[in-house]
Design a protein around this motif. Structure first.
Motif, short mmCIF file in Angstrom:
data_model
loop_
_atom_site.label_atom_id
_atom_site.label_comp_id
_atom_site.label_asym_id
_atom_site.label_seq_id
_atom_site.Cartn_x
_atom_site.Cartn_y
_atom_site.Cartn_z
N ASN A 42 0.82 -1.22 0.00
CA ASN A 42 0.00 0.00 0.00
C ASN A 42 0.85 1.27 0.00
O ASN A 42 0.61 2.22 0.75
N ASN A 164 -0.90 11.86 2.86
CA ASN A 164 -1.61 11.01 3.82
C ASN A 164 -1.90 11.76 5.12
O ASN A 164 -1.83 11.19 6.21
N GLU A 165 -2.23 13.02 4.99
CA GLU A 165 -2.55 13.85 6.15
C GLU A 165 -3.60 13.16 7.03
O GLU A 165 -4.57 12.58 6.54
N ASP A 166 -3.36 13.19 8.34
CA ASP A 166 -4.26 12.60 9.35
C ASP A 166 -4.28 11.08 9.34
O ASP A 166 -5.15 10.47 9.97
N GLN A 167 -3.36 10.47 8.62
CA GLN A 167 -3.28 9.01 8.59
C GLN A 167 -1.94 8.54 9.15
O GLN A 167 -0.90 9.15 8.88
N ILE A 168 -1.97 7.45 9.90
CA ILE A 168 -0.74 6.87 10.43
C ILE A 168 -0.03 6.10 9.34
O ILE A 168 -0.63 5.27 8.66
N LEU A 169 1.26 6.39 9.15
CA LEU A 169 2.10 5.65 8.23
C LEU A 169 3.12 4.87 9.05
O LEU A 169 3.82 5.45 9.88
N MET A 219 2.66 10.43 11.80
CA MET A 219 1.44 10.99 11.22
C MET A 219 1.56 12.50 11.14
O MET A 219 2.00 13.16 12.10
N THR A 221 -0.45 15.77 11.19
CA THR A 221 -1.79 16.26 11.56
C THR A 221 -1.64 17.45 12.50
O THR A 221 -0.65 17.57 13.21
#
Length: 223
Positions: A42, A164-169, A219, A221
């Motif tokens: 992903n 991927n703002e506000d998403q955990i990578l 992340m 954010t």
């Protein structure tokens, strides 16, 4: 942006990679099993996927990655021109369909259209997060109007975080995306580059927006 090109014909795969490398970072795979493994990480913005592949075909690859919740846009490449095949591919979760042989400009245009629909990038190719503006065409970054200097990896990392703002990578996702599967460095390099980004952005107070998610990754954010 990073793309995955999957094609079992060596010459055509190399030509597709060469064509797309003018605008993107491109990985490639030559069979369904390799494509499935890479797609499941992903880390791609789009996948160009041949239907007729050794092992798992393109339809099965799509079916399996969609089951795992991977929503990366998929453009099918195939010599098949039957309506039933096109409908099947789209119903399985494909986003577009190009019949071989195709014109290079058509492939590039369809990829650009898919990326416009699936990414937060504006029509002027600017990716934005608050006062950060990432110019994908010029490969430049402005922060609160100031043009800053970034290395290639720093640029790619900030772009990936903003996308991927506000998403955990996870650290592994970031490593595979920015350095690639075959890198001779280790996942620990991610922490080094996160530190570098924070240092560059500290003057503008955006360093505080890059959050460490303990034991997992990072992340971007302001929440």
């Amino acid at each position: 942006m990073r793309l995955l090109a999957v094609e079992d014909n060596t010459y055509l795969r190399q030509e597709i990679v060469r064509l797309l490398q003018e605008d993107y970072t491109v990985d490639s795979a030559e069979d369904g099993d390799e494509a499935l493994y890479q797609a499941e990480q992903n880390i791609y913005d789009a996948i160009i996927l041949d239907v007729m592949l050794p092992g798992l075909d393109g339809f099965e690859v799509t079916k399996q990655i969609r089951k795992k919740g991977v929503e990366t846009p998929i453009i099918f490449l195939t010599a098949r021109d039957a309506v039933d095949d096109r409908v099947k591919g789209l119903n399985l979760g494909g986003d577009d369909y190009i019949v071989k042989p195709f014109q290079n400009q058509e492939l590039k245009a369809r990829i650009a259209a898919i990326l416009r629909r699936s990414s937060p990038m504006s029509l002027d190719h600017i990716l934005r997060y608050k006062g950060i503006a990432i110019d994908n065409k010029r490969k430049q970054i402005k922060v609160d109007g100031d043009l800053l200097s970034f290395t290639t990896k720093q640029y790619d990392l900030l772009e990936y975080l903003v996308q991927n703002e506000d998403q955990i990578l996870t650290r592994e996702q970031i490593f595979d995306r920015i350095w690639g599967f075959d890198s001779d460095t280790t996942v620990g390099i991610v922490e080094v580059y996160i530190h570098q980004l924070r240092k560059k952005l500290k003057k503008y107070a955006y360093d505080a927006d890059i959050h460490t998610v303990r034991g997992i990754g990072y992340m971007l954010t302001d929440k």
